[in-house]
Design an enzyme around this catalytic site. Structure first.
Site, PDB file in Angstrom:
ATOM      1  N   ASP A 183       4.972  -6.448 -49.824  1.00 22.80           N
ATOM      2  CA  ASP A 183       3.628  -5.982 -50.175  1.00 22.80           C
ATOM      3  C   ASP A 183       3.247  -4.777 -49.312  1.00 22.80           C
ATOM      4  OD1 ASP A 183       0.895  -6.285 -51.351  1.00 22.80           O
ATOM      5  OD2 ASP A 183       0.369  -6.823 -49.307  1.00 22.80           O
ATOM      6  N   GLU A 195       7.642  -7.954 -55.206  1.00 19.18           N
ATOM      7  CA  GLU A 195       7.376  -7.537 -53.831  1.00 19.18           C
ATOM      8  C   GLU A 195       8.416  -8.103 -52.865  1.00 19.18           C
ATOM      9  OE1 GLU A 195       2.553  -6.808 -53.968  1.00 19.18           O
ATOM     10  OE2 GLU A 195       3.306  -8.724 -53.229  1.00 19.18           O
TER      11      GLU A 195
END
Length: 223
Positions: A48, A119
């Site tokens: 992320d 992610e």
């Protein structure tokens, strides 16, 4: 003996991921429903941040827009919805390791799971190959979003907040009025209301997306 399915490795290679430690990539593709010691959650936390910095760097270099506009575009491009869109575009769902029950509940096409695993793969890419290689991969995979102007229009929640202020109304209030489905395929129903104006309700696969959809409906109805 290889821990990574050969088809998954071939798919990773074809999409620009550089695989070294197969156990790392195995974890990135593994959902918690498998009950294994290693799954994607820690890698998703890292990925992320890799995604956010990669996109922020691209936006800073490509645009002279002020901070507010840059943040608006960044939020749209790194959103869970966009991560899931990128994941679907490269066929990620076919290679996720997910339990039979989670599959039956729609986990392979869950926006939350697809976004998280996308992610996690970026986290694995960063650990194995460094930030430069990860940034180049993000630019490659997110190019359609970057070039489409995603996020250039105002986010519905921001638009509603400004509308309320401009019309001397109290700030909008968001409330989760229903949550259904298993954790990996949850559906959230959110109601947004503005005092003495009205309300609107919407349902989506995450609380944030439901709030966004509700704000959009409110503006279409009252704005």
């Amino acid at each position: 003996m290889s821990t990574l399915d050969p088809a998954a490795r071939e798919w990773l290679d074809a999409n620009g991921f550089t695989v070294g430690d197969e156990s790392l990539w195995q974890a990135a593709l593994t959902h918690g429903s498998m009950g294994e010691k290693q799954d994607y959650e820690r890698l998703e936390f890292l990925g992320d941040r890799v995604l956010g910095l990669s996109i922020a760097h691209w936006l800073y270099g490509e645009s002279n827009a002020p901070e507010g506009k840059l943040a608006q575009r960044l939020n749209a491009i790194v959103s869970r919805e966009m991560c899931a869109t990128v994941a679907r575009g490269i066929g990620l769902g076919d290679h996720m390791r997910i339990s039979k029950q989670a599959r039956a509940d729609g986990g392979r096409d869950s926006e939350n799971i697809l976004g998280d695993v996308m992610e996690a793969l970026l986290g694995a890419q960063f650990l194995e190959n460094g930030f430069e290689a990860s940034r180049e991969l993000v630019h490659q995979l997110w190019r359609p979003a970057l070039e489409s102007g995603a996020g250039e229009s105002k986010h519905p929640k921001s638009a509603l907040q400004e509308w309320a202020a401009g019309n001397r109304r109290k700030p909008p209030e968001y409330e989760v009025v229903d949550r259904s489905g298993p954790d990996h395929a949850a559906q959230f129903t959110v109601r947004v209301s503005v005092h003495k104006v009205g309300e609107a309700t919407a349902t989506a696969g995450s609380k944030g997306e439901a709030e966004k959809a509700a704000a959009k409906k409110f503006m279409e109805k009252y704005g």
